[in-house]
Enzyme design. Structure first.
Site, short mmCIF file in Angstrom:
data_model
loop_
_atom_site.label_atom_id
_atom_site.label_comp_id
_atom_site.label_asym_id
_atom_site.label_seq_id
_atom_site.Cartn_x
_atom_site.Cartn_y
_atom_site.Cartn_z
N HIS A 98 21.35 34.12 74.69
CA HIS A 98 22.35 33.15 75.15
C HIS A 98 22.77 32.36 73.91
O HIS A 98 21.97 32.20 72.98
CB HIS A 98 21.76 32.13 76.12
CG HIS A 98 21.11 32.69 77.35
ND1 HIS A 98 19.83 33.20 77.36
CD2 HIS A 98 21.55 32.77 78.63
CE1 HIS A 98 19.52 33.59 78.58
NE2 HIS A 98 20.55 33.34 79.38
N ASP A 101 20.21 29.84 72.78
CA ASP A 101 18.91 30.33 72.30
C ASP A 101 18.87 30.36 70.78
O ASP A 101 17.83 30.15 70.16
CB ASP A 101 18.62 31.77 72.76
CG ASP A 101 18.68 31.94 74.26
OD1 ASP A 101 18.40 30.95 74.97
OD2 ASP A 101 19.00 33.06 74.70
N GLU A 229 25.04 39.86 86.46
CA GLU A 229 23.61 39.98 86.78
C GLU A 229 23.34 39.26 88.11
O GLU A 229 23.28 38.04 88.16
CB GLU A 229 22.79 39.35 85.64
CG GLU A 229 21.30 39.53 85.84
CD GLU A 229 20.49 38.97 84.67
OE1 GLU A 229 20.93 39.07 83.50
OE2 GLU A 229 19.41 38.43 84.94
N GLU A 265 18.20 43.09 87.42
CA GLU A 265 16.88 42.58 87.06
C GLU A 265 15.90 42.81 88.21
O GLU A 265 16.18 42.44 89.36
CB GLU A 265 16.97 41.09 86.70
CG GLU A 265 15.62 40.50 86.36
CD GLU A 265 15.70 39.16 85.63
OE1 GLU A 265 16.66 38.96 84.86
OE2 GLU A 265 14.80 38.34 85.85
N HIS A 268 14.90 39.77 90.29
CA HIS A 268 16.01 39.27 91.12
C HIS A 268 16.16 40.14 92.37
O HIS A 268 16.46 39.63 93.45
CB HIS A 268 17.32 39.29 90.33
CG HIS A 268 17.33 38.35 89.15
ND1 HIS A 268 18.41 38.22 88.32
CD2 HIS A 268 16.39 37.50 88.67
CE1 HIS A 268 18.15 37.33 87.37
NE2 HIS A 268 16.92 36.89 87.57
N ASP A 304 10.87 33.36 90.57
CA ASP A 304 11.24 34.29 89.51
C ASP A 304 10.20 34.19 88.38
O ASP A 304 10.35 33.41 87.46
CB ASP A 304 12.64 33.88 89.02
CG ASP A 304 13.32 34.93 88.20
OD1 ASP A 304 12.81 36.06 88.13
OD2 ASP A 304 14.36 34.63 87.61
N ASP A 306 9.23 36.48 86.21
CA ASP A 306 9.59 37.18 84.96
C ASP A 306 8.37 37.75 84.24
O ASP A 306 8.20 37.54 83.03
CB ASP A 306 10.35 36.23 84.01
CG ASP A 306 11.78 35.98 84.46
OD1 ASP A 306 12.31 36.76 85.28
OD2 ASP A 306 12.37 34.99 83.98
N ASP A 336 13.55 40.91 79.97
CA ASP A 336 13.76 39.53 80.40
C ASP A 336 12.43 39.09 81.04
O ASP A 336 12.32 38.94 82.25
CB ASP A 336 14.93 39.44 81.38
CG ASP A 336 15.35 38.00 81.62
OD1 ASP A 336 14.65 37.10 81.14
OD2 ASP A 336 16.37 37.78 82.30
C1 XUL Z 1 17.69 34.18 84.88
C2 XUL Z 1 18.02 35.35 84.05
C3 XUL Z 1 18.81 35.08 82.83
C4 XUL Z 1 19.83 36.13 82.56
C5 XUL Z 1 20.77 35.79 81.42
O1 XUL Z 1 16.94 34.45 86.00
O2 XUL Z 1 17.62 36.44 84.35
O3 XUL Z 1 17.94 34.97 81.76
O4 XUL Z 1 19.25 37.35 82.27
O5 XUL Z 1 21.36 34.56 81.56
CO CO Z 2 17.88 38.34 83.48
#
Ligand code: XUL
Ligand code: CO
Length: 440
Positions: A98, A101, A229, A265, A268, A304, A306, A336
């Site tokens: 991003h 970042d 996304e 993702e 998600h 989430d 991750d 991610d």
């Molecule tokens: C948030 C997510 C973000 C996107 C990019 O849940 O996945 O990091 O991948 O903005």
């Molecule tokens: Co993501």
């Protein structure tokens, strides 16, 4: 300065006890006409790996990083050095970020853009030296408090304008660094409550925002693939890009579907109440599978999380969908994912990526074998064979009517269905997983 005190990570095979080696990921090994590295197209996520501090809603940062005590711009520069060393040592070819970042935000937009320019030219120099590539970049239009009501869907037109200016800058960065894709994750594009929300206006504005972005990309000659996304909730109660099917309907309604694909993702998908495979399949069936954010949720936690992907059942079925899609084209497998807060050492950044890369490499090995054997294809062919002759064929070919179907049904003495034997299929998948030849 060296950030990771290790040799380049090598493939040592499944019997190795060296945690800093690959057990299943053998980058140059060929599957069909592509190497593992070409199939998997791994990418490191700047935010989780080089910016995040492992804080959570209940605790401060726990990560120990060599760049912790540097001031803002020096820290940003150290992170650039660190990520390129990291990619060299792990053999990861791609990265994603991003805007916020890579460089600290300034007092105003102009200052933020100046900070970005300085870091982007450093990144460009490193990319030219190493051959590493930008899978995608994106704009963080959700962290700062100005995005409290959203960005493109904010009730405040000034915020729409500010968000547009940030995406404009990100598209210029994408062009400069040759990004292969550009991602939109609608971090706060949704609502807390419908009681005070004009959903129609917000969705119309979101579509207008995308059209303006497409027009600007054309204007500057940025040809990367645009990706949306999907995510159903978090941070908002309801995110507009809930899942692939919802976002696809939105794109079709506003005549945007030819300009976008999806970045899917895993975590998600599960938050949306789907499997990772479901989202990949829906996108693949509609020629909309663009890229993947490779991670996993936790079965006992409803948010989430991750996590790094380690579940080989999931990675196998994901790789099955990706192989059937003919690969990811300009997309890749972007981690991610973040180390658990308890894995706070800098070396954990390497160890977590090795775990994720090996899980997907194993998934590729198993899925490739299944496709070679036409395992799922034969099951599905048998199951739907009634549509290949007689009345079934007529239905498929649009050659029948309700009147004819009624006549046919009246003549049926009895309907017989076949058992699916689903448990046998699952047991056979276990056999595939356990019997896979690990490249030995
Ligand atoms: C948030 C997510 C973000 C996107 C990019 O849940 O996945 O990091 O991948 O903005
Ligand atoms: Co993501």
């Amino acid at each position: 300065m060296t950030y990771f005190d290790i040799e380049k990570v090598k493939y040592e095979g499944p019997k190795s006890n060296n945690p800093f080696s690959f057990k299943y990921y053998n980058p140059e090994e060929k599957f069909g006409n592509k190497t593992m590295s070409e199939h998997l197209r791994f990418s490191v996520a700047y935010w989780h790996t080089f910016t995040a501090d492992l804080s959570d809603p209940f605790g401060v940062g726990a990560a120990e990083r060599d760049w912790d005590n540097l001031n803002d711009m020096d820290k940003a520069k150290a992170r650039v050095e660190a990520i390129f060393e990291f990619m060299e040592k792990t053999g990861i070819e791609y990265f994603c970020f991003h805007d916020i970042d890579i460089a600290p935000e300034g007092e105003n937009l102009k200052e933020s853009n100046e900070n970005l320019d300085e870091i982007v030219s450093l990144i460009k120099q490193k990319m030219d030296e190493t051959g590493k590539k930008l899978l995608w970049n994106t704009t963080n239009n959700f962290t700062h408090q100005r995005f409290v009501h959203g960005a493109a869907t904010s009730s405040n037109a000034d915020v729409f304008a500010y968000a547009a200016a940030k995406v404009k800058k990100s598209l210029e960065i994408a062009k400069t660094l040759g990004a292969e894709n550009f991602v939109f994750w609608g971090g706060r594009e949704g609502y807390e409550s419908l009681l005070n929300t004009d959903m129609k206006l917000e969705l119309d504005n979101l579509a207008k925002f995308f059209k303006l972005a497409i027009a600007y990309a054309k204007e500057i000659g940025f040809n990367g693939q645009f990706l949306i996304e999907p995510k159903p909730k978090e941070p908002t109660t309801h995110q507009y890009d809930t899942d692939v099917a919802t976002a696809h309907a939105f794109l079709q309604k506003y005549d945007l579907d030819k300009d976008f694909k999806f970045n899917i993702e895993a975590n998600h998908a599960t938050l949306a109440g789907h499997s990772f495979q479901h989202e990949l399949r829906y996108a693949r069936d509609n020629q909309m599978l663009g890229s993947v954010d490779a991670n996993q949720g936790h079965p006992q936690l409803g948010w989430d999380t991750d996590e790094f992907p380690t579940d080989i059942y999931d990675t196998t079925l994901a790789m099955y969908e990706i192989l059937k899609n003919g690969g990811l084209s300009s997309g890749g497998l972007n981690f991610d994912a973040k180390p658990r807060r308890t894995s706070f050492k800098q070396e954990d950044l390497v160890l977590t990526h090795i775990a994720g890369m090996d899980a997907f490499a194993l998934g590729l090995r198993i899925a490739y074998k299944m496709i070679d054997d036409q395992f799922f294809e034969n099951i599905v062919k048998d199951k739907y064979q009634s549509y290949t002759t007689g009345i079934g064929q007529k239905i498929v070919d649009d050659q029948t009517s309700f009147a004819e179907l009624e006549k046919y049904a009246l003549n049926l003495s009895e309907i017989t269905n076949e058992s699916d034997h689903l448990e046998v299929i699952k047991a056979q998948i276990n056999q595939y997983i356990l019997n896979i030849n690990n490249g030995d």
